[in-house]
Design a protein around this motif. Structure first.
Motif, PDB file in Angstrom:
ATOM      1  N   GLY A 171      35.834  46.504  43.596  1.00  0.00           N
ATOM      2  CA  GLY A 171      34.876  45.710  42.833  1.00  0.00           C
ATOM      3  C   GLY A 171      35.028  45.904  41.339  1.00  0.00           C
ATOM      4  N   PHE A 172      35.271  47.148  40.904  1.00  0.00           N
ATOM      5  CA  PHE A 172      35.467  47.409  39.478  1.00  0.00           C
ATOM      6  C   PHE A 172      36.720  46.703  38.961  1.00  0.00           C
ATOM      7  N   ARG A 173      37.783  46.732  39.741  1.00  0.00           N
ATOM      8  CA  ARG A 173      39.023  46.070  39.304  1.00  0.00           C
ATOM      9  C   ARG A 173      38.842  44.555  39.235  1.00  0.00           C
ATOM     10  N   ARG A 177      39.060  42.051  35.802  1.00  0.00           N
ATOM     11  CA  ARG A 177      39.925  40.871  35.713  1.00  0.00           C
ATOM     12  C   ARG A 177      39.198  39.658  35.143  1.00  0.00           C
ATOM     13  N   ASN A 178      37.891  39.571  35.393  1.00  0.00           N
ATOM     14  CA  ASN A 178      37.125  38.413  34.947  1.00  0.00           C
ATOM     15  C   ASN A 178      35.749  38.867  34.463  1.00  0.00           C
ATOM     16  N   PRO A 179      35.685  39.634  33.372  1.00  0.00           N
ATOM     17  CA  PRO A 179      34.417  40.237  32.952  1.00  0.00           C
ATOM     18  C   PRO A 179      33.348  39.228  32.552  1.00  0.00           C
ATOM     19  N   GLU A 180      33.719  38.049  32.093  1.00  0.00           N
ATOM     20  CA  GLU A 180      32.706  37.062  31.711  1.00  0.00           C
ATOM     21  C   GLU A 180      31.949  36.512  32.912  1.00  0.00           C
ATOM     22  N   ALA A 181      32.464  36.718  34.103  1.00  0.00           N
ATOM     23  CA  ALA A 181      31.788  36.259  35.315  1.00  0.00           C
ATOM     24  C   ALA A 181      30.757  37.274  35.823  1.00  0.00           C
ATOM     25  N   ILE A 182      30.719  38.466  35.236  1.00  0.00           N
ATOM     26  CA  ILE A 182      29.851  39.542  35.707  1.00  0.00           C
ATOM     27  C   ILE A 182      28.581  39.605  34.858  1.00  0.00           C
ATOM     28  N   THR A 183      27.445  39.580  35.523  1.00  0.00           N
ATOM     29  CA  THR A 183      26.179  39.745  34.805  1.00  0.00           C
ATOM     30  C   THR A 183      25.560  41.112  35.080  1.00  0.00           C
ATOM     31  N   ALA A 184      25.942  41.737  36.204  1.00  0.00           N
ATOM     32  CA  ALA A 184      25.424  43.062  36.543  1.00  0.00           C
ATOM     33  C   ALA A 184      26.344  43.706  37.579  1.00  0.00           C
ATOM     34  N   GLY A 195      34.080  55.658  40.825  1.00  0.00           N
ATOM     35  CA  GLY A 195      34.525  54.817  39.729  1.00  0.00           C
ATOM     36  C   GLY A 195      35.620  55.437  38.881  1.00  0.00           C
ATOM     37  N   TYR A 196      36.336  56.394  39.405  1.00  0.00           N
ATOM     38  CA  TYR A 196      37.376  57.049  38.615  1.00  0.00           C
ATOM     39  C   TYR A 196      38.537  57.435  39.520  1.00  0.00           C
ATOM     40  N   ASP A 197      39.743  57.420  38.967  1.00  0.00           N
ATOM     41  CA  ASP A 197      40.953  57.700  39.740  1.00  0.00           C
ATOM     42  C   ASP A 197      41.030  59.124  40.250  1.00  0.00           C
ATOM     43  N   GLU A 198      40.432  60.086  39.543  1.00  0.00           N
ATOM     44  CA  GLU A 198      40.531  61.491  39.940  1.00  0.00           C
ATOM     45  C   GLU A 198      39.905  61.761  41.298  1.00  0.00           C
ATOM     46  N   GLY A 199      39.053  60.866  41.760  1.00  0.00           N
ATOM     47  CA  GLY A 199      38.393  61.075  43.040  1.00  0.00           C
ATOM     48  C   GLY A 199      39.228  60.668  44.245  1.00  0.00           C
TER      49      GLY A 199
END
Length: 40
Positions: free
Chosen positions: A9-11, A15-22, A30-34
């Motif tokens: 979902g984060f990726r 890719r299309n941040p203007e489509a996200i409102t929340a 939310g991080y690669d180290e996990g």
């Protein structure tokens, strides 16, 4: 987004941040180290 689907979902959001409102997440990584490289 929740659990293992959170990084997907984060990726998609990046890719299309203007489509996200929340972003609503629960128990999401939310991080690669996990991530364990050998598992994926």
């Amino acid at each position: 987004m929740e659990d293992y689907e959170a990084p997907i979902g984060f990726r998609l959001a990046l890719r299309n941040p203007e489509a996200i409102t929340a972003i609503i997440t629960q128990n999401g990584n939310g991080y690669d180290e996990g991530f364990v490289e050998g598992f994926w």
